[in-house]
Design a protein around this motif. Sequence first.
Motif, mmCIF file in Angstrom:
data_model
loop_
_atom_site.group_PDB
_atom_site.id
_atom_site.type_symbol
_atom_site.label_atom_id
_atom_site.label_comp_id
_atom_site.label_asym_id
_atom_site.label_seq_id
_atom_site.Cartn_x
_atom_site.Cartn_y
_atom_site.Cartn_z
ATOM 1 N N ALA A 52 11.365 -41.757 82.362
ATOM 2 C CA ALA A 52 11.927 -40.987 83.468
ATOM 3 C C ALA A 52 11.125 -39.713 83.695
ATOM 4 N N ASP A 53 10.745 -39.033 82.602
ATOM 5 C CA ASP A 53 9.923 -37.824 82.721
ATOM 6 C C ASP A 53 8.624 -38.122 83.450
ATOM 7 N N ARG A 54 7.961 -39.162 83.001
ATOM 8 C CA ARG A 54 6.665 -39.495 83.583
ATOM 9 C C ARG A 54 6.793 -39.842 85.059
ATOM 10 N N LEU A 55 7.822 -40.590 85.389
ATOM 11 C CA LEU A 55 8.006 -40.978 86.788
ATOM 12 C C LEU A 55 8.320 -39.750 87.647
ATOM 13 N N ARG A 56 9.082 -38.827 87.100
ATOM 14 C CA ARG A 56 9.390 -37.617 87.864
ATOM 15 C C ARG A 56 8.113 -36.800 88.096
ATOM 16 N N ARG A 57 7.337 -36.693 87.049
ATOM 17 C CA ARG A 57 6.073 -35.963 87.183
ATOM 18 C C ARG A 57 5.198 -36.615 88.254
ATOM 19 N N LEU A 58 5.130 -37.941 88.226
ATOM 20 C CA LEU A 58 4.304 -38.646 89.202
ATOM 21 C C LEU A 58 4.829 -38.453 90.618
ATOM 22 N N GLN A 59 6.148 -38.317 90.735
ATOM 23 C CA GLN A 59 6.677 -37.987 92.057
ATOM 24 C C GLN A 59 6.267 -36.582 92.457
ATOM 25 N N ASP A 60 6.387 -35.650 91.530
ATOM 26 C CA ASP A 60 6.079 -34.256 91.840
ATOM 27 C C ASP A 60 4.639 -34.088 92.336
ATOM 28 N N VAL A 61 3.732 -34.853 91.750
ATOM 29 C CA VAL A 61 2.338 -34.696 92.144
ATOM 30 C C VAL A 61 1.968 -35.634 93.287
ATOM 31 N N GLY A 62 2.940 -36.377 93.787
ATOM 32 C CA GLY A 62 2.680 -37.162 94.994
ATOM 33 C C GLY A 62 2.024 -38.507 94.763
ATOM 34 N N VAL A 63 2.155 -39.039 93.577
ATOM 35 C CA VAL A 63 1.558 -40.341 93.284
ATOM 36 C C VAL A 63 2.588 -41.458 93.466
ATOM 37 N N VAL A 64 3.836 -41.123 93.184
ATOM 38 C CA VAL A 64 4.901 -42.118 93.232
ATOM 39 C C VAL A 64 5.985 -41.662 94.195
ATOM 40 N N GLU A 65 6.562 -42.613 94.880
ATOM 41 C CA GLU A 65 7.697 -42.320 95.732
ATOM 42 C C GLU A 65 8.885 -43.116 95.210
ATOM 43 N N LYS A 66 10.002 -42.449 95.131
ATOM 44 C CA LYS A 66 11.225 -43.100 94.653
ATOM 45 C C LYS A 66 12.080 -43.415 95.860
ATOM 46 N N ARG A 67 12.444 -44.662 95.977
ATOM 47 C CA ARG A 67 13.226 -45.082 97.139
ATOM 48 C C ARG A 67 14.519 -45.723 96.659
#
Lengths: 254, 254
Positions: A52-67
């Motif tokens: 979860a931490d890693r995915l949040r970080r990836l969202q923060d930096v604009g690599v991942v989008e959570k839908r």
Amino acid sequence: MYQYGQYCPVARAAEILGDRWTLLIVRDLLTGTRYFNALKRGLPGISGTLLADRLRRLQDVGVVEKRSELKGRSTTEYLLTTAGSELRDVVHALLMWGAKWGFGEPRPEELDPILLLWWMRSRIHIDRLPAERIVVEFDFRGVENAVYWLMLTRKDVSVCLQHPGHDVDVVVTADLASFYEVWLGRLSYDDALRANQINVDALPALACDFPNWFAWSAAAEAVRAAMLDRDGERLAVSGGGTETCEPPLHLPND
Amino acid sequence: MYQYGQYCPVARAAEILGDRWTLLIVRDLLTGTRYFNALKRGLPGISGTLLADRLRRLQDVGVVEKRSELKGRSTTEYLLTTAGSELRDVVHALLMWGAKWGFGEPRPEELDPILLLWWMRSRIHIDRLPAERIVVEFDFRGVENAVYWLMLTRKDVSVCLQHPGHDVDVVVTADLASFYEVWLGRLSYDDALRANQINVDALPALACDFPNWFAWSAAAEAVRAAMLDRDGERLAVSGGGTETCEPPLHLPND
DNA sequence: CGGTATCCCCCGCGATACTG
DNA sequence: CAGTATCGCGGGGGATACCG
């Protein structure tokens, strides 16, 4: 997240991607994994918190989008953004390098039969399957009680840790390390059959068709190319005793 | 060193390269840094212990070769092996991605004037220098007392944290952030001059020649391309108000 | 200069429990 | 299922001293 304090694109990229697990998460997202638990299954050893931490970080930096699809069930999807998709080049470079320079025999602790089946599940040629449901039992040697099943239909493929109840159509008995090497392209399926590292017990038609149901690893081509590449360099260096050298066969390494 | 426990080339590569600092060490080795202390200077914040650890690990995995010349002085060189040199593709992919997606204004803590001069030192067009020794004083604004010197001869270039004693030939007064952006290709030298973000005080001939002494950052081209690339996409998305759009100028961003 | 040995602290991370 | 909150620990790594 560590910051190197260097105004340099390589350092910035390393800050974003350098955290443990992050590159593997990206690898799996690139190959179409979209759900939290699917990611977790593909990364044995990661804790839910950390994923979860890693995915949040990836969202923060604009690599991942959570839908989050609120419609049907509480299905939350993780998708790569454009920036994330362009990491394909980075992961590909790592793959090519890793295949050539960081690869060899599997280490004992890398022989996770469930992970292998999980990977196989995502690389099925669904349209090459027989019309009816097929249950394949895998009997891996070298690991105690490593018996699992793959249930294959054109609608769905699932890994079963318990006997699925239906009749078993194909029984595969294999040395786990060898099957992993076949999976990754270091050993040809046919050679492994011939060397009795893999045995397939089924009606002849099914047994013959079985290997064609799988696309095998997406990395297999790179791994094969890397083996030829290195062999070529080795032969070139050693001078080569024969002028017409045999095509390098994938010999069983028993 | 963490092991992911996955028999996969990407995971293996990530195990080798994923440790903190490792990719930056490889970056610097790729650009020709060869000595322990030179590596350390290019990586402010790393401890000697840690750098030694990382270099030993890189030797163990066959990326780096340590060569001790016993002849002259106790000079120990770190060189990339063939495997190490082929990491060029990985670092290049990171550079391209970082330039496009991980980059922007420098963060305050990234504005290390000494690191900038250290980088400049390694990118001098030695053959474009005047025949006589040149001392350049850099007066960076935005940092207290950030005055340093570059001593340039065709034999040697050195960064001086103290006044080198000789006469100063060129005095550069500059906003540190802007100079960093020029270094990395995000801002053109001429525009920075025009916007008074950089000021060069010297005899006209020297002042005019000064920018040509430097090759600027090896990443600058990628950074410029990334800026155009992203601008292009932005314009394409926004629909573009003008049919003949002006070539995108690098405007000062004050 | 080019490192190694030692100590010790901090935080990254796993485990667990809890929530919508 | 898809996470968040909390706690506690182990080791990664910084500081320092020391050596060749």
